[in-house]
Design a protein around this motif. Structure first.
Motif, PDB file in Angstrom:
ATOM      1  N   ASP A  80     -65.913  18.445   8.440  1.00  0.00           N
ATOM      2  CA  ASP A  80     -65.762  19.861   7.750  1.00  0.00           C
ATOM      3  C   ASP A  80     -64.509  19.866   6.777  1.00  0.00           C
ATOM      4  O   ASP A  80     -63.715  19.090   7.294  1.00  0.00           O
ATOM      5  CB  ASP A  80     -65.699  21.090   8.655  1.00  0.00           C
ATOM      6  CG  ASP A  80     -66.015  22.467   8.004  1.00  0.00           C
ATOM      7  OD1 ASP A  80     -66.820  22.378   7.144  1.00  0.00           O
ATOM      8  OD2 ASP A  80     -65.363  23.436   8.357  1.00  0.00           O
ATOM      9  N   VAL A  89     -61.859  16.822   7.872  1.00  0.00           N
ATOM     10  CA  VAL A  89     -61.652  16.655   9.242  1.00  0.00           C
ATOM     11  C   VAL A  89     -63.068  16.135   9.932  1.00  0.00           C
ATOM     12  O   VAL A  89     -64.050  16.690   9.444  1.00  0.00           O
ATOM     13  CB  VAL A  89     -61.372  18.027  10.018  1.00  0.00           C
ATOM     14  CG1 VAL A  89     -61.053  17.649  11.459  1.00  0.00           C
ATOM     15  CG2 VAL A  89     -60.016  18.406   9.502  1.00  0.00           C
ATOM     16  N   LEU A  97     -61.170  12.397  16.641  1.00  0.00           N
ATOM     17  CA  LEU A  97     -60.769  13.212  15.579  1.00  0.00           C
ATOM     18  C   LEU A  97     -60.188  12.428  14.736  1.00  0.00           C
ATOM     19  O   LEU A  97     -59.167  11.641  14.809  1.00  0.00           O
ATOM     20  CB  LEU A  97     -60.227  14.451  15.909  1.00  0.00           C
ATOM     21  CG  LEU A  97     -60.104  15.431  14.962  1.00  0.00           C
ATOM     22  CD1 LEU A  97     -61.484  16.311  14.962  1.00  0.00           C
ATOM     23  CD2 LEU A  97     -58.929  16.615  15.372  1.00  0.00           C
ATOM     24  N   GLU A  99     -58.573  12.359  10.171  1.00  0.00           N
ATOM     25  CA  GLU A  99     -58.548  13.328   8.610  1.00  0.00           C
ATOM     26  C   GLU A  99     -58.421  12.555   7.805  1.00  0.00           C
ATOM     27  O   GLU A  99     -57.763  11.662   7.721  1.00  0.00           O
ATOM     28  CB  GLU A  99     -57.428  14.408   8.899  1.00  0.00           C
ATOM     29  CG  GLU A  99     -57.558  15.219   9.919  1.00  0.00           C
ATOM     30  CD  GLU A  99     -56.617  16.223   9.809  1.00  0.00           C
ATOM     31  OE1 GLU A  99     -56.471  17.266  10.506  1.00  0.00           O
ATOM     32  OE2 GLU A  99     -55.349  16.099   9.140  1.00  0.00           O
ATOM     33  N   LEU A 124     -68.453  20.345  14.281  1.00  0.00           N
ATOM     34  CA  LEU A 124     -67.316  20.958  14.137  1.00  0.00           C
ATOM     35  C   LEU A 124     -67.261  22.034  12.904  1.00  0.00           C
ATOM     36  O   LEU A 124     -67.865  21.587  11.932  1.00  0.00           O
ATOM     37  CB  LEU A 124     -65.999  20.133  14.245  1.00  0.00           C
ATOM     38  CG  LEU A 124     -65.459  19.533  13.013  1.00  0.00           C
ATOM     39  CD1 LEU A 124     -63.955  19.225  12.896  1.00  0.00           C
ATOM     40  CD2 LEU A 124     -66.326  18.174  12.615  1.00  0.00           C
ATOM     41  N   SER A 125     -66.222  22.901  12.986  1.00  0.00           N
ATOM     42  CA  SER A 125     -66.038  23.534  11.951  1.00  0.00           C
ATOM     43  C   SER A 125     -64.494  24.108  11.734  1.00  0.00           C
ATOM     44  O   SER A 125     -64.036  24.366  12.831  1.00  0.00           O
ATOM     45  CB  SER A 125     -67.060  24.911  11.759  1.00  0.00           C
ATOM     46  OG  SER A 125     -66.595  25.599  10.641  1.00  0.00           O
ATOM     47  N   ILE A 126     -64.023  24.100  10.704  1.00  0.00           N
ATOM     48  CA  ILE A 126     -62.512  24.239  10.430  1.00  0.00           C
ATOM     49  C   ILE A 126     -62.517  25.646   9.780  1.00  0.00           C
ATOM     50  O   ILE A 126     -62.916  26.011   8.725  1.00  0.00           O
ATOM     51  CB  ILE A 126     -61.918  23.179   9.674  1.00  0.00           C
ATOM     52  CG1 ILE A 126     -62.160  21.785  10.056  1.00  0.00           C
ATOM     53  CG2 ILE A 126     -60.267  23.570   9.561  1.00  0.00           C
ATOM     54  CD1 ILE A 126     -61.478  21.685  11.456  1.00  0.00           C
ATOM     55  N   ALA A 131     -60.100  23.921  14.709  1.00  0.00           N
ATOM     56  CA  ALA A 131     -61.116  23.539  14.849  1.00  0.00           C
ATOM     57  C   ALA A 131     -62.094  24.112  15.923  1.00  0.00           C
ATOM     58  O   ALA A 131     -61.630  24.232  17.243  1.00  0.00           O
ATOM     59  CB  ALA A 131     -60.874  21.932  15.442  1.00  0.00           C
ATOM     60  N   ILE A 133     -65.331  23.636  17.911  1.00  0.00           N
ATOM     61  CA  ILE A 133     -66.329  22.290  18.163  1.00  0.00           C
ATOM     62  C   ILE A 133     -67.346  22.621  19.096  1.00  0.00           C
ATOM     63  O   ILE A 133     -67.182  23.662  20.177  1.00  0.00           O
ATOM     64  CB  ILE A 133     -65.320  21.337  19.209  1.00  0.00           C
ATOM     65  CG1 ILE A 133     -63.836  20.969  18.479  1.00  0.00           C
ATOM     66  CG2 ILE A 133     -66.045  20.078  19.661  1.00  0.00           C
ATOM     67  CD1 ILE A 133     -64.060  20.156  17.545  1.00  0.00           C
ATOM     68  N   GLN A 146     -54.389  24.007  15.542  1.00  0.00           N
ATOM     69  CA  GLN A 146     -53.834  22.738  14.855  1.00  0.00           C
ATOM     70  C   GLN A 146     -52.231  22.352  15.660  1.00  0.00           C
ATOM     71  O   GLN A 146     -51.428  23.472  15.785  1.00  0.00           O
ATOM     72  CB  GLN A 146     -53.489  22.857  13.519  1.00  0.00           C
ATOM     73  CG  GLN A 146     -53.319  21.633  12.805  1.00  0.00           C
ATOM     74  CD  GLN A 146     -53.478  21.917  11.213  1.00  0.00           C
ATOM     75  OE1 GLN A 146     -53.780  22.797  10.708  1.00  0.00           O
ATOM     76  NE2 GLN A 146     -53.568  20.582  10.556  1.00  0.00           N
ATOM     77  N   TYR A 151     -54.962  18.260  17.014  1.00  0.00           N
ATOM     78  CA  TYR A 151     -55.270  19.451  17.761  1.00  0.00           C
ATOM     79  C   TYR A 151     -54.992  19.695  19.307  1.00  0.00           C
ATOM     80  O   TYR A 151     -55.039  18.714  20.076  1.00  0.00           O
ATOM     81  CB  TYR A 151     -56.759  19.861  17.381  1.00  0.00           C
ATOM     82  CG  TYR A 151     -57.140  19.978  15.980  1.00  0.00           C
ATOM     83  CD1 TYR A 151     -57.098  21.381  15.602  1.00  0.00           C
ATOM     84  CD2 TYR A 151     -57.211  18.941  15.152  1.00  0.00           C
ATOM     85  CE1 TYR A 151     -57.239  21.484  14.071  1.00  0.00           C
ATOM     86  CE2 TYR A 151     -57.540  19.122  13.698  1.00  0.00           C
ATOM     87  CZ  TYR A 151     -57.485  20.351  13.126  1.00  0.00           C
ATOM     88  OH  TYR A 151     -57.732  20.387  11.811  1.00  0.00           O
TER      89      TYR A 151
END
Length: 179
Positions: A80, A89, A97, A99, A124-126, A131, A133, A146, A151
């Motif tokens: 995402d 990410v 994880l 980046e 996942l979505s930021i 995050a 999950i 974060q 995270y």
């Protein structure tokens, strides 16, 4: 007459028909390409897959494809991009994880701790530097804040386990959570 009616209906519904156009054929860049996911990042499409050790940056205007290897971070299965559009990410194999940073143009591992040891992370979505999950094994959504190195351990978002998450495949957050 039917064609005219269909055309008027499309105008009334503000629907514009478009002809699809191939903007890139990744097999022209890599005959062994195994990318199955796409994210929009920095005005480009980024293709990746859990069985592919490359990221493919596709410029939809020029149709150029730039390839970047990522052997050190294998098995990218979900990703995402936050609204700041400054990084991608990824969740990779073993639910690790990583980046991709816009400035350094490098993919680096990040720390993340989970509440359980038997997690099965699907997506996942930021959102707002957190995050979210989707863990189907534990039928839960976790919210991770974060930190400087990645995270934190995260907190359960749902009050109780939800059997409806057992078959979930995707999550996105825009203030509300959609699974």
């Amino acid at each position: 007459l039917n064609a005219n009616i269909d055309e008027v209906l499309l105008k009334l519904q503000k629907i514009t028909k478009v002809e699809p156009e191939i903007i890139a054929d990744l097999t022209q860049v890599n005959s062994e390409v195994k990318s199955v996911q796409l994210v929009w990042f920095d005005e480009k499409l980024v293709a990746f897959g859990d069985k592919d050790d490359s990221l493919y940056f596709i410029d939809p205007v020029t149709k150029n494809v730039e390839t970047k290897k990522h052997e050190t971070v294998p098995g990218l299965k979900a990703a995402d991009v936050p609204k700041e559009d400054d990084k991608i990410v990824f969740i990779g194999s073993e639910n690790k994880l990583s980046e991709y940073d816009k400035e350094t143009q490098a993919l680096s591992s990040k720390t993340i701790d989970y509440q359980n040891e038997n997690e099965d992370i699907k997506d996942l979505s930021i959102y707002n530097l957190r995050a979210y999950i989707l863990d189907v094994a534990n039928k839960q959504i976790y919210k991770h804040s974060q930190t400087q190195t990645g995270y934190d351990r995260g907190t359960e978002w749902l009050n109780s386990k939800n059997d409806a998450l057992e078959d979930a495949v995707s999550i996105t957050v825009d203030g509300d959570i959609f699974v």
